[in-house]
Design an enzyme around this catalytic site. Structure first.
Site, short mmCIF file in Angstrom:
data_model
loop_
_atom_site.label_atom_id
_atom_site.label_comp_id
_atom_site.label_asym_id
_atom_site.label_seq_id
_atom_site.Cartn_x
_atom_site.Cartn_y
_atom_site.Cartn_z
N GLU A 168 0.93 -1.21 -0.16
CA GLU A 168 -0.03 -0.15 0.00
C GLU A 168 0.89 1.04 0.12
O GLU A 168 0.55 2.26 -0.56
CB GLU A 168 -0.98 0.29 1.21
CG GLU A 168 -1.84 -1.00 1.24
CD GLU A 168 -3.02 -1.06 0.12
OE1 GLU A 168 -2.99 -0.07 -0.67
OE2 GLU A 168 -3.87 -1.87 0.05
N ARG A 172 0.89 3.87 -3.24
CA ARG A 172 0.07 5.20 -3.09
C ARG A 172 1.32 6.21 -2.85
O ARG A 172 1.26 7.24 -3.41
CB ARG A 172 -0.83 5.05 -1.81
CG ARG A 172 -1.85 4.11 -2.16
CD ARG A 172 -2.86 4.00 -0.93
NE ARG A 172 -3.62 2.78 -1.08
CZ ARG A 172 -4.83 2.50 -0.70
NH1 ARG A 172 -5.89 3.56 -0.42
NH2 ARG A 172 -5.52 1.65 -0.72
N ASP A 312 -4.96 -9.69 -8.45
CA ASP A 312 -5.29 -8.92 -9.68
C ASP A 312 -4.00 -8.25 -10.26
O ASP A 312 -3.55 -8.55 -11.40
CB ASP A 312 -6.26 -7.76 -9.13
CG ASP A 312 -5.81 -7.03 -7.92
OD1 ASP A 312 -4.79 -7.42 -7.25
OD2 ASP A 312 -6.67 -6.15 -7.35
N GLU A 481 -11.63 0.58 -10.80
CA GLU A 481 -11.33 -0.30 -11.91
C GLU A 481 -11.96 -0.12 -13.36
O GLU A 481 -11.38 -0.32 -14.11
CB GLU A 481 -11.33 -1.87 -11.52
CG GLU A 481 -10.19 -2.09 -10.42
CD GLU A 481 -10.24 -1.50 -9.09
OE1 GLU A 481 -11.68 -1.00 -8.70
OE2 GLU A 481 -9.84 -1.13 -8.04
C1 DMJ Z 1 -6.07 0.50 -5.44
O1 DMJ Z 1 -5.37 0.61 -4.17
C2 DMJ Z 1 -5.24 -0.19 -6.33
O2 DMJ Z 1 -5.92 -0.08 -7.79
C3 DMJ Z 1 -4.89 -1.79 -6.03
O3 DMJ Z 1 -4.24 -2.49 -7.19
C4 DMJ Z 1 -6.25 -2.27 -5.98
N1 DMJ Z 1 -7.20 -1.73 -5.02
C5 DMJ Z 1 -7.43 -0.31 -5.06
C6 DMJ Z 1 -8.47 0.15 -5.78
O4 DMJ Z 1 -9.70 -0.47 -5.78
#
Ligand code: DMJ
Length: 582
Positions: A168, A172, A312, A481
Site C-alpha cells: 500500500e 500510493r 489482480d 477499476e
Molecule cells: C487500489 O489501491 C489499487 O488499484 C489496487 O491495485 C487495488 N485496489 C485499489 C482500488 O480499488
C-alpha cells in the site's frame, strides 16, 4: 501529441481561481461457448477444445479505419467532453475541500463525521495520492497545499511512524511521489506545474521512504518480501498468518525500477526484480497463480486462483513492468511478457464463462485450484482486466494504428475481443443496480449456478437476472477499476460509447456519494435508494477514480498510453526513454 502537451502546459500554469464557472481550464472467444455444461474441468475439457478461430472483425476494422468518424475531433462533441471534464475537476476540488477541512494530514477523510483516520500507517496518504491528479487537472491551489504539506511534514512522519504495509505504501505514497517528481519537471519531465516544491524534494523523500521499505526484502529469508515494515527503525516482519499476498509482492517493481532509474542507485530495482525472477520459476496453472505466497519457503500457498483481491495486480504488473522497461526493445525482460501472455491464455481457458440468459462474458474463480469447482464470482477489482488486456494488445497505440501497421497478432486480437466483452460486463455491473453504481462483488447466473431474489434493483436492465448480488457484497467503495478500463478501451478503440459509459458512472457517483459539506462517501448498498452512506472516502477516489474519469474526457495526448505507464494506483510513470521535455 506535441500540441496536446503544449496545450496542457499552457493551460496549467496560470494561477486563476480553482473553481471557475466559465472558461474550461483544460481542455472466447465468441466462437467458443465457455459454459462447461457438465461441470467437468481439466483433462476432459482439454480434449473437447474446438480449434481457435480468429475473432471476427467488422468491415470498417478490416479497412484499417475506425467506424466512429473520430467523434473526438467534431467541435461540438469536443466542447461537450471539455465541459464534462470540467465537472470531474470540480468534483476533485469538492473531494479535496472536505479532506482539507476535516482531515488534512490524516490518511483518509470520514466525510460524514468530519474526522480524519489513519488507516494506512499515518503518512497522509490522501495528500500524496491526490497530488499528481491535481497536477494533471491544473488545480494549482491544491498542488500548492499538498506540495507544501509534503515538503514540511512527510519526511518527519516517515522517520517516526510505525507499521505500514509494503504494498500500500509503495503504490500510493512512493508511486505518488515519483509521479509528482516527473510531472513537475524531474527527470526531464513535462513541468506541468509551477506550484509546489522543486521536483528534487519529492525525489529525496521518495528515496528516504524506499530505503526503509527495502528492509521488507532484505529481512526475508527468500526473494519474497515480508508484508509489513516498521518505518522508524527500518525493520520488517511477515503478516500475522505468515503469508504475503501474491499481488502485493509482485506490485512494487514499477515504482522501485523507476526510483533506480532516476536516483542512479540500482539497489531498489535489484531487490524488487528478484521477486519477479523468482515467481518465474514457480509452478503455475497455465500461467495462473494462487493468491498467497510464503516469504519463508518462497512457494505459493494454497490453491485459490482468482484475478480479484490478492491476485489482480500480479497480472497487471507482468505486462506493465515489461512495457515500462521498453517492451520488445528490452530482451532481458521478455520473460515478463511470456508470463503475461501465458496467464491470459489461462484466463481464456480456465476462468472465462458466459452468463445466462443474456451471455455476459465474465471472469470467475478457482477457489480450490485447477481440479476444483469453478465459482462464478467476480470482484469489481477484476474490472482492471479489460484495460490491461487492451493495453497488452496494442501496447498503448490506437487499434486503428496498430492494425494499419500490421502489429496485431491473433493473440492480440483475441485479447482485445475479450477486453471489449469484459468491459461491457463491468459496465452492466453498474447499470443493473438501482443507484447505477457497482457492488463490490457480483455472481453470475450460469447453467450450474443461480439464486433467486438477489438482483441489482434496476428493473429496466436487460441483465437483471444474469447478475446476482449477495447482501454482504452490496457496498461500493468508490473504486476505480471500471473507469480505469474505460479510459484504456476508449483511447485504444476510439469508440465513443466508452466515454458515455464513464459519464453515466460519474453522474451516479455525483447523485449518491457526494457529501454536501465536502468529500464523497462509500455506500453500504448500491441496490437500495436512497443508499445508506459509509463514513469513508478512500484515497483512491482522488488518486485513481477521478483521474481516470478526467483523462477519459480529455484529449488522448494528455498522458499518452504509449509514453506513460500508470502504476496500479494510477500514478503515471514515464516509459524508459519515451518522455523528455525537450
Ligand atoms: C487500489 O489501491 C489499487 O488499484 C489496487 O491495485 C487495488 N485496489 C485499489 C482500488 O480499488
Amino acid at each position: 501529441m506535441l500540441f496536446g502537451l503544449a496545450y496542457l502546459f499552457l493551460t496549467h500554469t496560470s494561477s486563476g481561481p480553482e473553481v471557475s464557472g466559465g472558461l474550461v481550464k483544460n481542455a472466447m472467444r465468441n466462437e467458443k461457448e465457455k459454459i462447461n455444461s457438465d461441470g467437468v474441468s481439466g483433462l476432459k475439457r482439454f480434449w473437447r477444445k474446438p480449434p481457435r478461430l480468429p475473432p471476427r472483425l467488422s468491415p470498417d476494422e478490416k479497412g484499417g479505419k475506425n467506424s466512429f468518424g473520430h467523434e473526438a475531433e467534431n467541435p461540438s462533441s469536443r466542447l461537450k467532453w471539455v465541459s464534462r471534464q470540467q465537472k470531474v475537476r470540480d468534483s476533485f476540488i469538492h473531494a479535496w475541500s472536505g479532506y482539507k477541512k476535516y482531515a488534512m494530514g490524516y490518511d483518509e477523510l470520514m466525510p460524514l463525521s468530519h474526522h480524519g483516520v489513519d488507516g494506512l500507517g499515518g503518512l497522509g496518504a490522501t495528500v500524496v495520492d491526490a497530488l499528481d491528479t491535481a497536477i494533471i487537472m491544473g488545480a494549482d491551489e491544491i498542488v500548492s497545499e499538498a506540495g507544501s504539506w509534503i515538503e514540511t511534514q512527510l519526511l518527519d512522519r516517515i522517520k517516526h511512524k510505525g507499521q505500514v504495509n509494503l504494498f500500500e505504501t509503495t503504490i500510493r505514497v512512493l508511486g505518488g511521489l515519483l509521479s509528482a517528481y516527473h510531472l513537475s519537471g524531474g527527470d526531464g519531465g513535462m513541468k506541468l506545474t509551477r506550484n509546489g516544491p522543486k521536483p528534487a524534494v519529492y525525489l529525496d523523500i521518495a528515496r528516504d521512504l524506499a530505503d526503509r521499505l527495502l528492509s521488507a526484502f532484505t529481512a526475508s529469508p527468500t526473494s519474497v518480501p515480508y508484508s509489513d515494515v516498521i518505518l522508524r527503525d527500518s525493520s520488517a516482519h511477515p503478516a500475522p498468518g505468515g503469508l504475503s499476498s501474491t499481488s502485493e509482492v509482485s506490485t512494487l517493481q514499477l515504482e522501485f525500477n523507476y526510483l533506480s532509474m532516476v536516483s542512479g542507485d540500482p539497489k531498489y530495482s535489484l531487490e524488487a526484480m528478484k521477486v519477479l525472477e523468482h515467481l518465474k520459476t514457480l509452478p503455475k496453472v497455465e500461467g495462473l497463480v494462487p493468491i498467497y505466497i510464503s516469504p519463508h519457503s518462497g512457494q505459493f500457498s494454497g490453491e485459490n486462483i482468482r484475478l480479484g483481491s490478492r491476485g489482480d495486480s500480479y497480472y497487471e504488473y507482468l505486462l506493465k513492468v515489461w512495457l515500462h522497461q521498453g517492451g520488445s526493445q528490452n530482451t532481458n525482460m521478455t520473460y515478463l511478457y511470456d508470463m503475461y501472455s501465458e496467464a491470459m491464455k489461462g484466463v481464456h481457458n480456465r476462468l472465462v464463462r458466459k452468463s445466462v440468459p443474456n451471455g455476459l462474458v465474465f471472469v470467475g474463480e478457482l477457489p480450490y485450484g485447477s481440479n476444483g469447482a469453478f465459482s462464478p464470482k467476480m470482484d469489481h477489482l477484476v474490472c482492471f482486466l479489460p484495460g490491461t488486456l487492451a493495453l497488452g494488445a496494442t501496447k498503448g497505440k490506437t487499434k486503428e494504428k496498430a492494425m494499419k501497421d500490421n502489429l496485431l497478432t491473433f493473440e492480440d486480437l483475441e485479447n482485445l475481443k475479450l477486453a471489449e466483452d469484459l468491459m461491457h460486463t463491468c459496465f452492466q455491473m453498474y447499470s443493473v443496480t438501482s443507484t447505477g453504481l457497482a457492488p463490490e462483488i457480483a455472481y453470475f447466473h450460469t447453467e450450474e449456478y443461480s439464486e433467486e431474489g438477489l438482483d441489482g434493483g434496476n428493473k429496466t436492465s436487460k441483465y437483471l437476472s444474469d447478475i446476482i448480488i449477495k447482501h454482504a457484497d452490496r457496498h461500493n467503495l468508490l473504486r476505480p477499476e471500471t473507469v480505469e478500463s474505460l479510459l484504456f478501451l476508449y483511447r485504444i478503440t476510439e469508440d465513443p460509447k466508452y466515454r458515455e459509459w464513464g459519464w453515466q458512472i460519474f453522474e451516479a457517483f455525483e447523485n449518491y456519494t457526494k457529501v454536501d459539506t465536502g468529500g464523497y462517501s462509500s455506500l453500504d448498498d448500491v441496490t437500495h435508494i436512497p443508499p445508506q452512506r459509509r463514513d469513508k472516502m478512500e484515497t483512491f477516489f482522488l488518486g485513481e477514480t477521478l483521474k481516470y474519469l478526467y483523462l477519459l474526457f480529455s484529449d488522448s495526448d494528455v498522458i499518452p498510453l504509449d509514453k506513460f505507464i500508470f502504476n496500479t494506483e494510477a500514478h503515471p510513470l514515464p516509459i524508459k526513454g519515451a518522455v523528455r521535455s525537450s
